[in-house]
Each structure stands twice: as C-alpha cells, then as structure tokens.
Design an enzyme around this catalytic site. Structure first.
Site, PDB file in Angstrom:
ATOM      1  N   ASN A 114       0.751  -1.068   0.097  1.00 17.79           N
ATOM      2  CA  ASN A 114      -0.033   0.004   0.124  1.00 17.79           C
ATOM      3  C   ASN A 114       1.022   1.169   0.031  1.00 17.79           C
ATOM      4  OD1 ASN A 114      -2.281   1.560   0.436  1.00 17.79           O
ATOM      5  ND2 ASN A 114      -1.611   1.811   2.526  1.00 17.79           N
ATOM      6  N   HIS A 116       0.800   5.079   1.603  1.00 17.18           N
ATOM      7  CA  HIS A 116      -0.041   5.716   2.269  1.00 17.18           C
ATOM      8  C   HIS A 116       0.505   7.208   2.519  1.00 17.18           C
ATOM      9  CE1 HIS A 116      -2.483   6.780   5.735  1.00 17.18           C
ATOM     10  NE2 HIS A 116      -1.386   7.432   6.362  1.00 17.18           N
ATOM     11  N   SER A 143       4.631   6.991   2.359  1.00 18.82           N
ATOM     12  CA  SER A 143       5.320   5.639   2.785  1.00 18.82           C
ATOM     13  C   SER A 143       4.665   4.549   1.895  1.00 18.82           C
ATOM     14  CB  SER A 143       5.084   5.443   4.346  1.00 18.82           C
ATOM     15  OG  SER A 143       5.547   6.310   5.277  1.00 18.82           O
ATOM     16  N   ASP A 152      -2.505   0.433   8.182  1.00 18.83           N
ATOM     17  CA  ASP A 152      -1.260   1.333   7.743  1.00 18.83           C
ATOM     18  C   ASP A 152      -0.328   1.093   8.987  1.00 18.83           C
ATOM     19  OD1 ASP A 152      -2.581   2.661   5.885  1.00 18.83           O
ATOM     20  OD2 ASP A 152      -3.600   3.974   7.233  1.00 18.83           O
TER      21      ASP A 152
HETATM   22  N1  NHR Z   1      -6.705  -2.919   5.329  1.00 21.50           N
HETATM   23  C1  NHR Z   1      -5.730  -3.379   6.362  1.00 21.50           C
HETATM   24  N2  NHR Z   1      -6.210  -4.474   6.865  1.00 21.50           N
HETATM   25  N3  NHR Z   1      -4.525  -2.837   6.406  1.00 21.50           N
HETATM   26  C2  NHR Z   1      -3.967  -1.879   5.688  1.00 21.50           C
HETATM   27  O1  NHR Z   1      -2.878  -1.420   6.227  1.00 21.50           O
HETATM   28  C3  NHR Z   1      -4.914  -1.350   4.853  1.00 21.50           C
HETATM   29  C4  NHR Z   1      -6.181  -1.727   4.686  1.00 21.50           C
HETATM   30  C5  NHR Z   1      -6.884  -1.292   3.711  1.00 21.50           C
HETATM   31  C6  NHR Z   1      -6.604   0.029   3.011  1.00 21.50           C
HETATM   32  C7  NHR Z   1      -5.213   1.859   2.514  1.00 21.50           C
HETATM   33  C8  NHR Z   1      -5.447   2.900   3.826  1.00 21.50           C
HETATM   34  C9  NHR Z   1      -4.479   4.127   3.705  1.00 21.50           C
HETATM   35  O2  NHR Z   1      -3.507   4.292   3.020  1.00 21.50           O
HETATM   36  C10 NHR Z   1      -5.382   0.661   3.448  1.00 21.50           C
HETATM   37  C11 NHR Z   1      -4.560   0.108   4.281  1.00 21.50           C
HETATM   38  C12 NHR Z   1      -8.903   3.239   3.817  1.00 21.50           C
HETATM   39  C13 NHR Z   1      -9.238   3.833   5.104  1.00 21.50           C
HETATM   40  C14 NHR Z   1     -10.508   4.153   5.700  1.00 21.50           C
HETATM   41  O3  NHR Z   1     -10.682   4.461   7.001  1.00 21.50           O
HETATM   42  C15 NHR Z   1      -8.066   3.947   6.137  1.00 21.50           C
HETATM   43  C16 NHR Z   1      -6.820   3.722   5.586  1.00 21.50           C
HETATM   44  C17 NHR Z   1      -6.619   3.299   4.253  1.00 21.50           C
HETATM   45  C18 NHR Z   1      -7.867   2.792   3.449  1.00 21.50           C
HETATM   46  N4  NHR Z   1     -11.804   3.880   4.951  1.00 21.50           N
HETATM   47  C19 NHR Z   1     -13.062   3.865   5.051  1.00 21.50           C
HETATM   48  C20 NHR Z   1     -13.798   2.416   5.467  1.00 21.50           C
HETATM   49  O4  NHR Z   1     -14.665   2.360   6.287  1.00 21.50           O
HETATM   50  C21 NHR Z   1     -13.702   4.480   4.012  1.00 21.50           C
HETATM   51  C22 NHR Z   1     -13.444   5.900   3.594  1.00 21.50           C
HETATM   52  C23 NHR Z   1     -14.005   6.116   2.242  1.00 21.50           C
HETATM   53  O5  NHR Z   1     -14.501   5.517   1.543  1.00 21.50           O
HETATM   54  O6  NHR Z   1     -13.699   7.252   1.920  1.00 21.50           O
HETATM   55  O7  NHR Z   1     -13.374   1.313   4.834  1.00 21.50           O
HETATM   56  O8  NHR Z   1      -4.892   5.391   4.078  1.00 21.50           O
HETATM   57  C1  GAR Z   2      -2.781   9.061  -2.945  1.00 23.07           C
HETATM   58  O1  GAR Z   2      -2.291  10.296  -2.234  1.00 23.07           O
HETATM   59  C2  GAR Z   2      -2.616   7.961  -1.895  1.00 23.07           C
HETATM   60  O2  GAR Z   2      -1.470   7.956  -1.353  1.00 23.07           O
HETATM   61  C3  GAR Z   2      -3.643   8.071  -0.873  1.00 23.07           C
HETATM   62  O3  GAR Z   2      -4.743   8.636  -1.999  1.00 23.07           O
HETATM   63  C4  GAR Z   2      -4.152   9.229  -2.964  1.00 23.07           C
HETATM   64  C5  GAR Z   2      -4.607   8.177  -4.373  1.00 23.07           C
HETATM   65  O4  GAR Z   2      -4.426   9.086  -5.718  1.00 23.07           O
HETATM   66  N1  GAR Z   2      -4.174   6.747  -0.445  1.00 23.07           N
HETATM   67  C6  GAR Z   2      -4.926   6.952   0.673  1.00 23.07           C
HETATM   68  O5  GAR Z   2      -5.166   7.720   1.446  1.00 23.07           O
HETATM   69  C7  GAR Z   2      -5.247   5.623   1.141  1.00 23.07           C
HETATM   70  N2  GAR Z   2      -6.326   5.696   2.193  1.00 23.07           N
HETATM   71  P1  GAR Z   2      -4.349   8.434  -6.985  1.00 23.07           P
HETATM   72  O6  GAR Z   2      -5.764   7.716  -7.062  1.00 23.07           O
HETATM   73  O7  GAR Z   2      -4.343   9.698  -7.822  1.00 23.07           O
HETATM   74  O8  GAR Z   2      -3.196   7.462  -6.862  1.00 23.07           O
END
Ligand code: NHR
Ligand code: GAR
Length: 217
Positions: A114, A116, A143, A152
């Site tokens: 991923n 982040h 990262s 994360d």
């Molecule tokens: N899943 C796990 N188990 N572990 C990780 O490290 C993950 C993951 C799923 C996604 C990306 C992450 C980021 O880079 C990721 C890492 C979505 C949310 C979130 O709160 C948080 C972190 C990340 C991605 N999502 C909400 C939910 O209820 C919905 C938010 C929306 O739709 O806009 O899933 O930040």
């Molecule tokens: C990027 O900044 C990525 O790091 C972030 O969303 C953007 C996606 O951009 N990811 C998250 O916040 C995951 N929760 P992109 O669709 O243009 O690649």
C-alpha cells in the site's frame, strides 16, 4: 541478463479514485523501468477515473461496488476471488479506500503493498495532509508498506519526505506528496519484482537488510 530471463511479475492494482499512482505504475511497466505486468485493475467505485487510465492502456478492469455487499467479509471474499483469477505475484493498493479484513490481508501477506500519504507511523488513517499541517510539524511525506491486518501498521519499505511550507494547504501539500508517490511506488514494486524486497518475521527486508523504521512523533 538474469533480469530479462525472469518472467514479468504479475500485478493486480486496486483503486478507488483518480489513479495517478496507477498511471505511474503503467508507465514504469511500459518503459521497462520495472519488470512487471498489470493483469487487471479493480475499483470499488464505478466512477473512479483510474478505470479510464487502465482502459486506455488496454488493461482489463472490474468494478466491485462495496455497497452491494452485506458486510466487509462478503465484499472481501468476492474481491479475493476476482484477484486470484489473475494469479498475481503482487497486489498493489493504489488509493484504495476500503479497510480490508484480517482474513483477506493474511491471504496476501508478504505479497500486498500500500502507499500511504504520511511518514508512518505518524498519521495512520485518513485526512493525513490536513492533520500533518495542523500538527505544526515542518515535515511530511509518504510511505510504501507491506499490508498487515493492522491498518497502515505494516513495515515500511520505501518513503520520501516533503517539507511543509508556511501557508501550506492540504491541497498544495497533497500535490507535492503525489509527485513523490509517483517516484517511490514504482521503485518499490521494481525491487519486489527483482526479488530484492521481502516480508520476513514482520520486517521489510531489502537486499537482505531490514528497512529502517521511523519513530512516532
Ligand atoms: N486494510 C488493512 N487491513 N490494513 C491496511 O494497512 C490497509 C487496509 C486497507 C486499506 C489503505 C489505507 C491508507 O493508505 C489501506 C491499508 C481506507 C481507510 C478507511 O478508513 C483507512 C486507511 C486506508 C484506506 N476507509 C473507510 C472504510 O470504512 C472508508 C473511507 C472512504 O470510503 O472514503 O473502509 O490510508
Ligand atoms: C494518494 O495520495 C494515496 O497515497 C492516497 O490517496 C491518493 C490516491 O491518489 N491513499 C490513501 O489515502 C489510502 N487511504 P491516486 O488515485 O491519484 O493514486
């Protein structure tokens, strides 16, 4: 050359939005910068612009709308069926916005990355640019990490720092962070494709050495 004798690493990329990271990976595969091949792009949102980018590049796309599933487990089961159809060597989360179940993550442990938008372990979760500015820090960044069940929380494999400037807004900062994302994500995928990057005992190992992790601030 050992590298060109290896078959390309098969990727499946998961997106939810613009897909600019997807585009950087498409370009890195096309130019030969990385020995990888995107087999499919899957989005949980039908309106994700990244789906257009994939179609332009001739890559199969799928939409799996999470609102059509009764719970996270059912969504994740359908998602992993879709992914496994392509037998990828690496699953790439590129702006994918759904939290994944432990069962799903464990199925891909050591073969899912991923990106982040923060200097992990700082600012896990959402709205990282706004939170970084409000923290008063003058440093932010991005990262790439192995995905583990802890959100994360998996070990970082590559990172870049971005200075926070006086008067910065989340939007301006996000743009500068994205430029770094487009550099460090293909680089990390390239390492994995060359067999240089592995998850071992909860550590990210690059060329046999653990990747240094940062302290939380
Ligand atoms: N899943 C796990 N188990 N572990 C990780 O490290 C993950 C993951 C799923 C996604 C990306 C992450 C980021 O880079 C990721 C890492 C979505 C949310 C979130 O709160 C948080 C972190 C990340 C991605 N999502 C909400 C939910 O209820 C919905 C938010 C929306 O739709 O806009 O899933 O930040
Ligand atoms: C990027 O900044 C990525 O790091 C972030 O969303 C953007 C996606 O951009 N990811 C998250 O916040 C995951 N929760 P992109 O669709 O243009 O690649």
């Amino acid at each position: 050359m050992a590298q060109s004798q290896q078959s390309p690493l098969a990727l499946v990329v998961l997106i939810s939005g613009s897909g600019s990271n997807l585009q950087a990976i498409i370009d890195a595969c096309a130019s030969g910068q990385i020995n990888a091949d995107i087999k499919a792009v899957i989005s949980n949102r039908a309106d994700a612009f990244g789906l257009n980018r994939a179609e332009q590049a001739g890559i199969p796309t799928h939409v799996l709308d999470h609102t059509q599933f009764s719970d996270r487990r059912a969504f994740d089961q359908a998602l992993s069926q879709q992914i496994d159809h392509y037998q990828p060597g690496l699953v790439v989360l590129a702006g994918f916005m759904r939290i994944l179940t432990e069962e799903f993550v464990n199925h891909y442990l050591g073969r899912m990355l991923n990106i982040h938008p923060s200097l992990l372990p700082n600012f896990q979760g959402l709205n990282t640019h706004k939170r970084a500015i409000e923290s008063g820090s003058n440093q932010h960044g991005v990262s790439v990490h192995f995905v583990t069940p802890e959100l994360d929380g998996g070990p970082v494999v590559n990172r870049a720092t971005v200075a926070i400037e006086p008067g910065d807004t989340p939007e301006l900062l996000a743009q500068r962070v994205l430029q770094q994302e487009h550099r460090i994500y293909p680089e990390a995928i390239g390492w994995f494709a060359e067999g240089r990057l592995k998850l071992a005992n909860d550590l990210a190992m690059l060329d046999g050495e653990p990747v240094p992790q940062l302290e939380k601030h």
